[in-house]
Design an enzyme around this catalytic site. Structure first.
Site, PDB file in Angstrom:
ATOM      1  N   CYS A  53       0.443   3.821   2.727  1.00  0.00           N
ATOM      2  CA  CYS A  53       0.918   3.265   4.007  1.00  0.00           C
ATOM      3  C   CYS A  53       2.430   3.442   4.139  1.00  0.00           C
ATOM      4  CB  CYS A  53       0.597   1.770   4.102  1.00  0.00           C
ATOM      5  SG  CYS A  53      -1.153   1.390   4.012  1.00  0.00           S
ATOM      6  N   CYS A  98       0.841  -1.199   0.000  1.00  0.00           N
ATOM      7  CA  CYS A  98       0.000   0.000   0.000  1.00  0.00           C
ATOM      8  C   CYS A  98       0.878   1.252   0.000  1.00  0.00           C
ATOM      9  CB  CYS A  98      -0.916  -0.079   1.214  1.00  0.00           C
ATOM     10  SG  CYS A  98      -1.552   1.476   1.810  1.00  0.00           S
TER      11      CYS A  98
END
Lengths: 103, 290
Positions: free
Chosen positions: A32, A29
């Site tokens: 992230c 991600c």
């Protein structure tokens, strides 16, 4: 220091910290990965006041299900073991800090 | 290789090509903020000029200078052995010694009812991030371009049914075929409203129909500037902008950036000025053989 949480030590961590900030993330991600350094900074700045930890939702799906996480990065803020704030998406350090200090 | 066919990218292409660098521009004119704009504050241009006209002329100028313009989005990028590779939506890979990111700032939101309310409760802006939270449930993808197509195809590996809603698709034929072959159901309408209680339960479409859905992935445009930058090893700022030095270099050697992606002011004049600088810097770097 950012503590790495798992399904096993999650409850213990939120129980042992009056205020806990948990960064729910996964390796693939992009947002992230951008949140990572911000969380590390916050862990250093808030050391002794707030327990800061990361939870890999890919390896620890049970916690993601328990807190109905359907998008990452998601930040969970706990006070006295109770979830008081859920923040979805990438946010600035100042923004996160303001939420954490206000609980 | 220049990613982005707006004023910054095209000006970079004109300068790089005139310096005899092999120059290719990847992008779509409609992806530029200038496309819909009317210009009345640009040096030397009297009256009001349509942004679309400037883009059309700018593209011709870039091509006359020797640049090749490929009307596709980039779907991924990577660093490899001192050069860079970018994959286009057709699947074709292009390699270059230097890359200029001139992608602009990607619009991410649809701004429809339910979108903000259900963020993290079914609404997502990143299929790659959130695919695994949507196993065996129906999902709807919104977006007209490559990122929506790539996301829809990815979601067929997780969701029970994947709908892709768009009333003005603009994707390469090969990518479209791949998406349909993966089992994506095509809807020729847009999402008007996202509905639910605690979580998303359905979407109401602009044509009046309602579709049961547990997930809504909003994937507008091509791959975002921030994601492309990260593919190349650059950490974007929190507002998705990229830091550059006065010669438009990023933190990664051989990668330059110009235009709106480097931050405010979001003005044509700044985009063109930075485009010129980035084009010259990248051409010099590419030809230096460092």
């Amino acid at each position: 220091m950012v503590t790495e949480l798992t399904n096993q030590n999650f409850e213990e961590f939120i129980g042992n910290n009056k205020v806990a900030l948990i960064d729910c993330w996964a390796p693939w991600c992009g947002p992230c990965r951008r949140m990572g350094p911000i969380i590390e900074d916050l862990a250093n700045e808030l050391a002794g006041k707030v327990g800061v930890a990361k939870l890999n939702t890919d390896d620890n799906g049970a916690i993601a299900v328990k807190f109905s996480i359907s998008a990452i990065p998601t930040l969970l803020i706990f006070k006295d073991g109770i979830l008081v704030q859920t923040l979805v998406g990438l946010r600035s350090k100042e923004d996160i800090k303001a939420y954490v200090m206000s609980v | 290789m220049i990613i982005g066919a707006g004023p910054a990218g095209l000006q970079a292409a004109i300068h790089a090509a005139k310096r005899k660098a092999d120059t290719v521009v990847i992008g779509k004119e409609m992806g530029s903020a200038l496309f819909e704009a009317k210009i009345e504050n640009y040096f030397g241009l009297a009256g009001v000029t349509k942004g679309a006209d400037l883009l059309a002329t700018g593209q011709e100028q870039a091509e006359s200078a020797g640049a090749k313009v490929i009307r596709q989005n980039a779907t991924s990028a990577r660093q490899e052995d001192g050069s860079f590779a970018v994959v286009l939506e057709s699947g074709t890979e292009i390699r270059a010694r230097a890359v200029i990111l001139a992608t602009g700032i990607t619009r991410k939101k649809l701004n429809i009812p339910g979108e903000a309310e259900f963020l993290g409760r079914g609404v997502s802006y990143c299929a790659t991030c959130d695919c695994s939270f949507h196993r065996d449930v129906p999902v709807v993808i919104a977006g007209d371009e490559s990122e929506a197509a790539v996301s829809a195809e990815l979601m067929t590996k997780y969701a029970s049914t994947v709908y892709w809603a768009s009333d003005s698709r603009d994707v390469d034929d090969a990518l479209m075929e791949k998406t349909v072959a993966a089992g994506v159901r095509i809807l020729d309408t847009t999402i008007a409203e996202i509905v639910g209680t605690e979580k998303v339960t359905a979407v109401r479409m602009a044509d009046g129909t309602e579709i049961e859905a547990k997930g809504v992935f909003i994937e507008l445009g091509g791959k975002s500037s921030a994601d492309l930058a990260m593919d190349l090893g650059i950490l974007p700022e929190i507002d998705d902008t990229l830091k550059v030095s006065p010669d438009c270099a990023t933190e990664i050697e051989g990668v330059f950036a110009c235009g709106d992606v480097t931050g405010k002011p979001w003005q044509l004049a700044k985009a063109v000025g930075q485009g010129a600088v980035a084009g010259l810097s990248a051409a010099e770097y590419a030809k230096s053989g460092r």
